[in-house]
Structure formats: C-alpha cells, structure tokens
Design an enzyme around this catalytic site. Sequence first.
Site, PDB file in Angstrom:
ATOM      1  N   ASP A 102       0.879  -1.160   0.000  1.00 16.53           N
ATOM      2  CA  ASP A 102       0.000   0.000   0.000  1.00 16.53           C
ATOM      3  C   ASP A 102       0.920   1.214   0.000  1.00 16.53           C
ATOM      4  OD1 ASP A 102      -1.590   2.200   0.705  1.00 16.53           O
ATOM      5  OD2 ASP A 102      -2.889   1.018   2.008  1.00 16.53           O
ATOM      6  N   VAL A 103       0.830   2.059  -1.008  1.00 17.77           N
ATOM      7  CA  VAL A 103       1.786   3.161  -1.131  1.00 17.77           C
ATOM      8  C   VAL A 103       1.655   4.178  -0.005  1.00 17.77           C
ATOM      9  CG1 VAL A 103       2.030   2.937  -3.636  1.00 17.77           C
ATOM     10  CG2 VAL A 103       0.306   4.514  -2.689  1.00 17.77           C
ATOM     11  N   ASN A 148       2.895   6.371 -10.300  1.00 10.39           N
ATOM     12  CA  ASN A 148       1.582   6.441 -10.925  1.00 10.39           C
ATOM     13  C   ASN A 148       0.433   6.275  -9.930  1.00 10.39           C
ATOM     14  OD1 ASN A 148      -0.472   6.019 -13.224  1.00 10.39           O
ATOM     15  ND2 ASN A 148      -0.583   4.086 -12.107  1.00 10.39           N
ATOM     16  N   TYR A 174      -7.556  16.982  -3.556  1.00  8.23           N
ATOM     17  CA  TYR A 174      -6.842  16.352  -4.665  1.00  8.23           C
ATOM     18  C   TYR A 174      -6.021  17.391  -5.425  1.00  8.23           C
ATOM     19  CZ  TYR A 174      -6.252  13.764  -9.085  1.00  8.23           C
ATOM     20  OH  TYR A 174      -5.746  13.149 -10.207  1.00  8.23           O
ATOM     21  N   LYS A 208      -1.936  17.356  -5.888  1.00  4.46           N
ATOM     22  CA  LYS A 208      -1.296  17.294  -7.204  1.00  4.46           C
ATOM     23  C   LYS A 208      -0.468  18.550  -7.483  1.00  4.46           C
ATOM     24  CE  LYS A 208      -2.583  13.222  -8.648  1.00  4.46           C
ATOM     25  NZ  LYS A 208      -1.593  12.146  -8.845  1.00  4.46           N
TER      26      LYS A 208
END
Length: 256
Positions: A61-62, A88, A153, A157
Amino acid sequence: MRDEPLHGRHALVTGGSRGIGTAIARRLAERGATVTILGREAVRLEQVAKEIGADGFVTADVTDRDALTAAIAEAEATHGGVAILVNNAGAAESAPFLKSSPELFSRMLSVNLESVVTACHAVLPGMIAEGYGRVVNIASTAGLKGYRYVSAYVAAKHAVIGLTRALALETAERGVTVNAICPGFTDTDLLRGSVERIVEKTGRDEAEVISEMVKDNPQKRLIAPEEIADAVIWLASPSARSVTGQSIAIAGGEVM
C-alpha cells in the site's frame, strides 16, 4: 530487445495493475526495460505481469511508508537498482471544500504526494550513485489548475508538481531527470466506474456524462492510457536527457 534504448534498465511502476499504470508498464516492457509493477493485490499483479510481459511484481500500500520502502528494496534485490521510477499510484475523492474534512485532506496528501516522496527517497540515492535515473510522476491537470469540489486532490497534485521541480534542480547535474505528466480525464476502468455511478445517481446517459467531463478539452474526448504511456517512454529515453523539471499536460489542448 537488446537494440532497445531501455534494455537492461530496471523500471518500477506504482499502481501498475490497472489503467494508466498497466499501459505504462506494458510500453516499458515492449521497449526492453526490466519491469516491476507495484500494487496492493498480489493475484491481480501476477495476472497483469504475465499479460504485459513484466518481469515481476511487489505488493505494498503506497500510503504505508515502511511497506513501500520494503517493496522497492525487494524489487531492487531481485532486478537491480531502479533506473526508471514511475510514480503512478493515486486516488481522488470529491467533496465541496467546506465538507472536506482534515482526514480527507490527509488521505489525498498521503496517497498522491507522500507516496511519491517515499518512493523517491528509496531510489534517488542509487540513481545518483549510478549517474543515471529517470523519475516520472503521474500528476494531473489538477496539478496545473483548480477544479471545483476536489480541493484536497488539487492541493496534493499541485504539491507533486512543486516537488518535481525541486527534485529536478537538485539532481540536474547527477544524470537524473525528474518530470511530471499531467493527464486530463483518461479512459480507464476507474473513470468508467465513476461514469456508471453518475448515470445511476442522475439518470443521465453515459455519453452525456462523458461529454460534461471533457467539456474543457478542445478535442472533446477522453485521453487513451497509451498516450500517457508513450510520453513516459519518451521521458525515459536518452533523447529526453535535457528535459527535466517539466509538467507536461496531455489533455487535448485544455487551457491551464
């Protein structure tokens, strides 16, 4: 394969078991790279690895820093140092800002930003020691402009874009490049799932929902995952050695 410019380079793709990640891993394998895909589901990873010709997979799990670091170390122990890192893995949750809890912001920063930090911490020392490395962060057009109802989000980003630029400067004289790709709405199973939920909730038809999604894209279409993958191949290639610190939008001409 030995004539391919990426032959012998170990490439690791996070979120490699579906969508954009799978398309990227497939292209890297086709270009001769030794490919490891990373994700959470071992059964699916094994299936996808066989399907696309990847050389192996590791699970993590990143958002779990220790697990991600250990998985990358496992991949390097098997296939050598990571020369091409594609960050990614990511996720998006939507809510108006005043209904976006601190926990939502924490989740978005953890999966979209902190995972990139962890992976870069793990591989950059080896890249610098070798005098060669390619880091490609899959960001989003949300890293270049604002969108309603996805403030957490968007913030995450934008942070990925800032990190990309900073790391590019720190590694510019070390044979390492660090770039970001910023896709617009891309035709993946996750997006199709979102479309299905909107159709169920609103009663609108699929074409109408997709048309609304791509309204800011002058080409009026979803981006194909393979388009993102081809951009990664270029950034990973020797011919892009002077390209670093860039955030490349693949969004049909959408104004940022």
